[in-house]
Design an enzyme around this catalytic site. Structure first.
Site, short mmCIF file in Angstrom:
data_model
loop_
_atom_site.label_atom_id
_atom_site.label_comp_id
_atom_site.label_asym_id
_atom_site.label_seq_id
_atom_site.Cartn_x
_atom_site.Cartn_y
_atom_site.Cartn_z
CG HIS A 277 -11.35 0.55 6.88
ND1 HIS A 277 -10.35 1.25 7.01
CD2 HIS A 277 -12.38 1.43 7.54
CE1 HIS A 277 -10.37 2.39 7.56
NE2 HIS A 277 -11.67 2.67 8.13
CD GLU B 214 -9.17 -1.30 4.36
OE1 GLU B 214 -9.26 -0.27 4.11
OE2 GLU B 214 -8.74 -1.42 5.67
CG HIS C 220 -6.34 -1.01 8.47
ND1 HIS C 220 -7.68 -0.19 8.06
CD2 HIS C 220 -6.46 -1.04 9.74
CE1 HIS C 220 -8.27 0.18 9.53
NE2 HIS C 220 -7.45 -0.37 10.28
CD GLU D 140 -3.26 0.53 5.85
OE1 GLU D 140 -4.11 -0.28 5.03
OE2 GLU D 140 -3.80 1.30 6.67
ZN LIG Z 1 -8.46 0.36 6.31
#
Ligand SMILES: [Zn+2]
Length: 375
Positions: free
Chosen positions: A166, A169, A259, A335
């Site tokens: 992504h 990010e 992420h 994350e």
């Molecule tokens: Zn992500």
């Protein structure tokens, strides 16, 4: 006064910029997609005059709850990114800001530029223990690159670490930069031991097209790469196709996918407990990994995060689940917050590039703790 975004990872729509007291902006959707949340623009205006900046239409953005308690980042020199007081009214992010210089850059998180990405690959390849491989091209014609670190030998484990599926990010590539700096430190015992035991493949940026285009979540043609791992294609998701092809050659004993999370103000991991092949062996590796990470980093925690998948209910299009299942290996999504780590808040900078890099260094301790037991 002028607002522009015609640069690497720039993204803004100027609705009204006549009056410093009433600047109205919006965010472009990712190309061929409905996602929007990443912004990056330059304000060229008069120093020491108060500006009221409103970024609107956010109730329909990808993660409206991500704006709650969020503070935008800004920079004058594009090196130091500080937080700007921001409030969210349910649809608009409002910033009241008095610039100290003519140009101020604003972004959703500290940008990681394409030039810096190329610098990272170039500086890595001159290390004796690193080889830079070209896997193929993205849809915009950029290189898909992987770093192979350590010498392949019989019995060594194979570790894959990828970031920035992504593209908005950007914290993921900051973390990978910190991890690589430690891995290349010839005086660092953790790095030396790890490279004695494993070969590590690192993809610092899985989505260079989306990154340059200023996308939040998708590649050049609007594909969310982290929903492509069951059946990637060269038409829609060459980034995933090429990496999976290379994985077939190398095998995978540990997979980490880095992420950022828009809403949750903590660092956390999400595993593949919903996989059909999830087992006590994988659970044991998860526990050992988390325990080592908790010991080494006060930025990491295991209380707040995503709800765990029910057994057998994992989404097999997601990288962590797909790779974990295919290679019967420990697989984690890591994350980091866009906001701040609520356990160690820093109002001036929030979660920052520097803290991402430190977390990347510390992550290697957790990898080192499990490396002997991965198979
Ligand atoms: Zn992500």
């Amino acid at each position: 006064m002028k607002i522009s975004s015609n640069f690497d990872s720039g993204n803004i729509v100027v609705v009204n910029a006549e009056n410093p007291k009433q600047i109205e902006l919006q965010i472009n959707k990712d190309n061929q997609s409905e996602f929007y949340q990443w912004f990056h623009f330059k304000l060229d205006s008069t120093p020491f005059v108060e500006h009221n900046i409103k970024i609107g239409d956010l109730a329909k953005s990808a993660y409206p709850e991500g704006w709650q308690g969020y503070q935008a980042v800004a920079s004058y020199d594009r090196q130091e990114w500080f937080r700007v007081d921001s409030t969210f009214d349910g649809d608009n992010l409002n910033m009241s800001f008095t610039p100290e210089h003519k140009h101020t850059y604003f972004a959703y998180f500290t940008p990681y530029s394409y030039e810096r990405h190329l610098d990272l690959l170039a500086s890595a390849q001159v290390n004796d223990r690193c080889q830079l491989h070209h896997l193929g091209e993205t849809l915009d014609g950029r290189d898909m690159s992987v770093l192979e670190i350590g010498e392949a030998e019989e019995g060594k484990k194979t570790i894959w670490i990828i970031g920035r599926q992504h593209p908005g990010e950007s914290m993921a590539e900051w973390l990978i930069e910190g991890l690589l700096i430690r891995l290349f430190d010839a005086d660092d015992g953790v790095a030396r031991r790890l490279l004695d035991k494993a070969v590590i493949y690192v993809v610092p940026n899985m989505n260079p097209d989306g990154s340059v285009r200023g996308h939040l979540r998708t590649n050049a043609v609007g594909t969310n790469l982290n929903r492509e791992w069951n059946a990637p294609s060269m038409d829609k998701s060459p980034e995933v196709f090429l990496v999976m092809e290379k994985m077939q050659q190398t095998g995978v004993d540990l997979f980490l996918d880095i992420h950022g999370d828009e809403s949750i103000p903590y660092n956390f991991v999400a595993g593949a407990e919903g996989n059909p092949g999830y087992s006590e062996r994988i659970k044991g590796l998860e526990d050992a990994f988390k325990s080592a990470f908790l010991t080494v980093s006060p930025e990491f925690q295991d209380e707040f995060g995503y709800d765990k998948d029910e057994p057998g209910k994992g989404n097999m299009t997601v990288a962590t689940n797909a790779v974990g299942q295919l290679y019967d290996c420990l697989a984690y999504t890591l994350e980091m917050p866009f906001k701040d780590n609520a356990l160690l808040p820093d109002p001036a900078y929030g979660w920052s590039a520097q803290r991402c890099k430190q977390l990347g260094e510390d992550l290697l301790v957790a990898v080192n703790a499990v490396v002997d037991d991965l198979r």
